[in-house]
Design a protein around this motif. Structure first.
Motif, PDB file in Angstrom:
ATOM      1  N   SER A 245       0.844  -1.190   0.000  1.00  0.00           N
ATOM      2  CA  SER A 245       0.000   0.000   0.000  1.00  0.00           C
ATOM      3  C   SER A 245       0.883   1.244   0.000  1.00  0.00           C
ATOM      4  CB  SER A 245      -0.911   0.002   1.226  1.00  0.00           C
ATOM      5  OG  SER A 245      -1.628   1.215   1.280  1.00  0.00           O
ATOM      6  N   GLN A 246       0.455   2.232  -0.765  1.00  0.00           N
ATOM      7  CA  GLN A 246       1.291   3.421  -0.887  1.00  0.00           C
ATOM      8  C   GLN A 246       0.706   4.616  -0.162  1.00  0.00           C
ATOM      9  OE1 GLN A 246       2.389   3.911  -4.973  1.00  0.00           O
ATOM     10  NE2 GLN A 246       3.175   1.827  -5.125  1.00  0.00           N
ATOM     11  N   SER A 247      -0.047   4.341   0.886  1.00  0.00           N
ATOM     12  CA  SER A 247      -0.478   5.468   1.701  1.00  0.00           C
ATOM     13  C   SER A 247      -0.620   5.038   3.148  1.00  0.00           C
ATOM     14  CB  SER A 247      -1.785   6.065   1.171  1.00  0.00           C
ATOM     15  OG  SER A 247      -2.880   5.420   1.737  1.00  0.00           O
ATOM     16  N   ALA A 248      -0.650   6.006   4.030  1.00  0.00           N
ATOM     17  CA  ALA A 248      -0.820   5.782   5.461  1.00  0.00           C
ATOM     18  C   ALA A 248      -1.524   7.015   6.017  1.00  0.00           C
ATOM     19  CB  ALA A 248       0.536   5.578   6.143  1.00  0.00           C
ATOM     20  N   PRO A 249      -2.208   6.891   7.169  1.00  0.00           N
ATOM     21  CA  PRO A 249      -2.427   5.671   7.950  1.00  0.00           C
ATOM     22  C   PRO A 249      -3.492   4.753   7.347  1.00  0.00           C
ATOM     23  CG  PRO A 249      -3.471   7.557   9.011  1.00  0.00           C
ATOM     24  CD  PRO A 249      -2.736   8.085   7.817  1.00  0.00           C
ATOM     25  N   LYS A 250      -3.212   3.477   7.474  1.00  0.00           N
ATOM     26  CA  LYS A 250      -4.108   2.439   6.971  1.00  0.00           C
ATOM     27  C   LYS A 250      -3.811   1.189   7.792  1.00  0.00           C
ATOM     28  CE  LYS A 250      -5.120   2.438   2.575  1.00  0.00           C
ATOM     29  NZ  LYS A 250      -5.108   2.316   1.106  1.00  0.00           N
ATOM     30  N   GLY A 251      -4.748   0.765   8.607  1.00  0.00           N
ATOM     31  CA  GLY A 251      -4.496  -0.431   9.403  1.00  0.00           C
ATOM     32  C   GLY A 251      -5.299  -0.434  10.683  1.00  0.00           C
ATOM     33  N   ARG A 298       2.620   9.154   0.074  1.00  0.00           N
ATOM     34  CA  ARG A 298       3.875   8.411   0.010  1.00  0.00           C
ATOM     35  C   ARG A 298       4.810   8.777   1.165  1.00  0.00           C
ATOM     36  NH1 ARG A 298       6.241   6.661  -5.772  1.00  0.00           N
ATOM     37  NH2 ARG A 298       4.005   6.259  -5.918  1.00  0.00           N
ATOM     38  N   ALA A 299       4.831  10.051   1.509  1.00  0.00           N
ATOM     39  CA  ALA A 299       5.672  10.479   2.638  1.00  0.00           C
ATOM     40  C   ALA A 299       5.190   9.802   3.924  1.00  0.00           C
ATOM     41  CB  ALA A 299       5.615  11.999   2.792  1.00  0.00           C
ATOM     42  N   ARG A 300       3.878   9.707   4.084  1.00  0.00           N
ATOM     43  CA  ARG A 300       3.352   9.052   5.292  1.00  0.00           C
ATOM     44  C   ARG A 300       3.645   7.556   5.280  1.00  0.00           C
ATOM     45  NH1 ARG A 300      -0.627  12.686   4.058  1.00  0.00           N
ATOM     46  NH2 ARG A 300      -2.073  11.169   3.186  1.00  0.00           N
ATOM     47  N   ALA A 301       3.562   6.948   4.090  1.00  0.00           N
ATOM     48  CA  ALA A 301       3.879   5.520   4.008  1.00  0.00           C
ATOM     49  C   ALA A 301       5.338   5.283   4.395  1.00  0.00           C
ATOM     50  CB  ALA A 301       3.596   4.994   2.602  1.00  0.00           C
ATOM     51  N   GLU A 302       6.221   6.217   4.019  1.00  0.00           N
ATOM     52  CA  GLU A 302       7.638   6.078   4.377  1.00  0.00           C
ATOM     53  C   GLU A 302       7.853   6.172   5.886  1.00  0.00           C
ATOM     54  OE1 GLU A 302      10.052   8.905   2.180  1.00  0.00           O
ATOM     55  OE2 GLU A 302       9.301   8.021   0.299  1.00  0.00           O
ATOM     56  N   HIS A 303       7.041   6.967   6.535  1.00  0.00           N
ATOM     57  CA  HIS A 303       7.159   7.123   7.998  1.00  0.00           C
ATOM     58  C   HIS A 303       5.985   6.470   8.713  1.00  0.00           C
ATOM     59  CE1 HIS A 303       9.322  10.673   6.208  1.00  0.00           C
ATOM     60  NE2 HIS A 303      10.278  10.113   6.916  1.00  0.00           N
ATOM     61  N   GLU A 304       5.582   5.308   8.218  1.00  0.00           N
ATOM     62  CA  GLU A 304       4.357   4.697   8.716  1.00  0.00           C
ATOM     63  C   GLU A 304       4.356   4.444  10.228  1.00  0.00           C
ATOM     64  OE1 GLU A 304       3.142   1.131   6.655  1.00  0.00           O
ATOM     65  OE2 GLU A 304       1.038   1.444   7.205  1.00  0.00           O
ATOM     66  N   PRO A 305       5.444   3.909  10.816  1.00  0.00           N
ATOM     67  CA  PRO A 305       5.389   3.702  12.275  1.00  0.00           C
ATOM     68  C   PRO A 305       5.130   4.993  13.050  1.00  0.00           C
ATOM     69  CG  PRO A 305       7.236   2.497  11.302  1.00  0.00           C
ATOM     70  CD  PRO A 305       6.683   3.372  10.216  1.00  0.00           C
ATOM     71  N   GLU A 306       5.732   6.086  12.628  1.00  0.00           N
ATOM     72  CA  GLU A 306       5.482   7.380  13.298  1.00  0.00           C
ATOM     73  C   GLU A 306       4.028   7.819  13.121  1.00  0.00           C
ATOM     74  OE1 GLU A 306       8.193  10.493  11.993  1.00  0.00           O
ATOM     75  OE2 GLU A 306       9.731   8.945  11.720  1.00  0.00           O
ATOM     76  N   VAL A 307       3.558   7.683  11.895  1.00  0.00           N
ATOM     77  CA  VAL A 307       2.182   8.084  11.587  1.00  0.00           C
ATOM     78  C   VAL A 307       1.208   7.262  12.421  1.00  0.00           C
ATOM     79  CG1 VAL A 307       0.416   8.019   9.782  1.00  0.00           C
ATOM     80  CG2 VAL A 307       2.697   8.929   9.270  1.00  0.00           C
ATOM     81  N   ASP A 308       1.454   5.955  12.453  1.00  0.00           N
ATOM     82  CA  ASP A 308       0.560   5.076  13.222  1.00  0.00           C
ATOM     83  C   ASP A 308       0.569   5.459  14.702  1.00  0.00           C
ATOM     84  OD1 ASP A 308      -0.091   3.786  10.910  1.00  0.00           O
ATOM     85  OD2 ASP A 308       0.900   1.882  11.382  1.00  0.00           O
ATOM     86  N   GLU A 309       1.722   5.822  15.209  1.00  0.00           N
ATOM     87  CA  GLU A 309       1.827   6.169  16.622  1.00  0.00           C
ATOM     88  C   GLU A 309       1.052   7.456  16.933  1.00  0.00           C
ATOM     89  OE1 GLU A 309       2.660   4.494  19.147  1.00  0.00           O
ATOM     90  OE2 GLU A 309       2.411   6.185  20.550  1.00  0.00           O
TER      91      GLU A 309
END
Lengths: 417, 417
Positions: A245-251, A298-309
């Motif tokens: 997946s190329q976007s975040a947050p997703k999960g 894409r930037a959020r997907a690259e920093h997904e753990p931070e975004v998720d937190e």
């Protein structure tokens, strides 16, 4: 004014789309029974042919007396009838052949070779009734190297691919917790039967339909095969994320009070940047709006753990229902993880007729999911699963025009029960 | 003698069950497209109505040019046609209404409220064509507290219960790796439409059909609701085991050479004690036949880790295909865990027509799973997914009897493309 007191769902219907369609039903367990149950929900007259001793083995999945675990049988055999016939007696077999003569559809999902041994191969049946739709559900397809093998849902799911795409990326393959190998296969067969019946109104022609669980599962996995088309590799496992997946947050995001199913699934869209900005406002992080580190999918997907937190820090302070309410009303796609007890206890499903309570002649009332499609705003009515042989008399009378004396004689002879 | 050189699958057919059924198809992504694809596999004339700019967003799930990831679109739109219509122009909208006038079925799965904003609510459409089957697929049901919310497969699966029963017993809920929320929902709607068409041959009456993904998923989870009926508790997670199973061995066993999907699923039956004895012979442990510690399904379930180790010690020395061969031929239910690449590379699926190669006007050939049901021993033919607007001319001519000049004028006006 309609009397609504008698029925908890005032607006209930009985779908009559397949009214008059007679189905001779040899199915057992789940894949075949799902197929004939779908036909029954849509109005067909489905009669289970069961051996008088124990009937469909789905009646007694748990050790002990027959019917000691009726729930499993209930959910796959609602709205059907049952006739108990000893097919090992010539009289019994001939009765079944008489039923086949007047039927529109016959369905079976015995182990490979069984229906032939019972004396009801397609060649035999089409001699009796050339216009019948003869439907067979097996584990592996005719022509497969495994065509003679037994199968169950788990085996078909393993061999059809679902295990390979379920589980953590670095963990073993895992079984999806639903019996989609069975229920999904029954559904494609029901769809094909209904279509064949449509054509048959014009032509009167019968057909032999066959489906294998392994093959049906591959059909339900088309998304995963699309991934293989794109990457040239096997579709992988990604836990609760979407692989690639190329976007975040997703999960999944954890919620209060931290029970085993206290999570919400949030899925911001790569195509709608506003989802992220609105989500930041909901979680009290307006300060991050416009921050380049998280400034694109894409930037959020690259920093997904931070975004998720960032998101999880807030979701942990809310129940899943609060999170659903507060995030959902901003137009951000979100769903709570609900378990069967929560779904069972949610009265809105009953109010809409999606869940209904089965009133059985013997077993206690049981609430279960019904056919999920509404017709002109109305759900179809749940009727009880049959007791073994409950409709022997009715079916012999209605289908074969046998009178009470003839039925008594058949019973005395041990041909039916 | 038939010419088999032209077709790799000599015995292929084109199912004609729904021949003559005209479907106006507004669906996008997966749930709706699965429904109309099922109708197309069975012979219906399915025309996607797409906006001329970008079409179904399923054509461009990945960033970049339109059609840069054609596989996802291919798998859900095989055997359909496409007409590109600007529905924001009066002429375009009227053209679509003319198509609806002559159609049998209309299907849409837009976000809540969209079809009404487009000017094609059920009230409008049934005025145009009282006999139409008008089918709508949404995330949450009409009357649900979440009826206005957006949904995607993952959200519907979370809210419909599948996450809650997938994963390790002590781990978080987990997403099943297949998009059953979408494909499963499309399938129940397709089945209902086919049944409604059957009845309509007699009555000519139209109907409004509605299904919600959350509700459809609950239907596919009937087994899990049966568990709740029996236990009074939420159905739990059990990894790749079956929660509460009363026999062993039953589960995944690791195979050589130890790759991520090198496992077999073995499922000995509690009803057939011979499975265990035969399995002991296969794995070279005849010495344990008759050993009371493992002498009944329940005894083995009590010592499941030991039992699993006895079997795993042997499976680890075999590939999954060797294990499948050696255990399967003893009549013991077993299946290898196969991934999409292994299934893709197995030529037996092509030989049987279960997998076929899509020959597309622009994109490279792509092998994909087809409709899994055989009719009289024959698979149905895979045809290409359409390019955006590929069939504009054909459909205007065949459905609306417009000649070339009229079509050119519509194009010049920007109503179609």
């Amino acid at each position: 004014m309609p009397d609504t007191t008698a029925d908890p769902i005032a607006n209930i219907a009985e779908f009559n789309f397949l009214d008059g369609v007679k189905v001779v039903d040899f199915t057992q367990f789940e894949a075949g029974t799902t197929c004939t149950e779908a036909l029954a929900w849509c109005g067909a007259d489905v009669v289970k042919i069961e051996n008088p001793k124990l009937g469909d083995p789905g009646r007694r999945l748990r050790p002990g007396l027959p019917d000691d675990d009726p729930y499993y049988f209930h959910v796959f055999n609602a709205n059907k009838k049952s006739i108990a016939v000893n097919m090992k007696s010539d009289t019994g077999l001939n009765l079944v052949k008489d039923m086949i003569r007047g039927a529109d559809v016959m369905v079976e999902n015995f182990a490979p070779g069984t229906i032939e041994r019972l004396g009801l191969s397609y060649d035999v049946v089409k001699e009796i009734n050339p216009g019948i739709i003869y439907a067979q559900i097996k584990g592996f397809g005719e022509g497969s190297p495994y065509e003679k093998n037994l199968s169950f849902d788990m085996i078909a799911q393993a061999a059809g691919g679902t295990f390979s795409v379920t589980g953590e990326p670095d963990g073993p393959p895992m079984r999806p917790g639903i019996s989609i190998g069975d229920t999904g296969t029954g559904m494609v067969m029901a769809m094909t039967i209904a279509s064949a019946l449509y054509r048959r109104r014009e032509t009167g022609e019968g057909h032999r339909l066959q489906v294998a669980m392994q093959d049906a599962i591959m059909h339900y996995m088309r998304t995963n095969f699309a991934t293989t088309g794109r990457t040239g590799k096997a579709a992988g496992r990604a836990g609760s994320k979407i692989a690639g997946s190329q976007s975040a947050p997703k999960g999944l995001f954890p919620c209060a009070p931290g029970g085993p199913n206290d999570f919400v699934y949030i899925s911001t869209s790569a195509a709608n940047e506003e989802h992220w900005n609105r989500l930041l406002r909901v979680v009290g992080r307006e300060d991050l709006i416009g921050n380049e580190r998280y400034g694109s999918p894409r930037a959020r997907a690259e920093h997904e753990p931070e975004v998720d937190e960032i998101v999880a820090k807030w979701t942990k302070t809310k129940t899943k229902f609060e999170a659903m309410e507060l995030i959902g009303k901003e137009g951000i796609p979100i769903g709570p993880v609900l378990d069967t007890m929560e779904l069972n206890n949610d009265v809105t499903f009953e109010q809409r007729g999606i869940m209904q309570t089965m009133i059985h002649p013997v077993h206690k009332p049981f609430k279960m999911p019904t056919w999920p499609v509404r017709v002109d705003g109305r759900p179809t009515r749940l009727k009880s699963s049959p007791m073994l042989g409950q409709h022997t008399d009715d079916v012999l009378r209605d289908w074969l025009k046998l009178d009470g004396g003839a039925v008594e004689k058949l019973k005395a002879d041990g041909a039916v029960k």
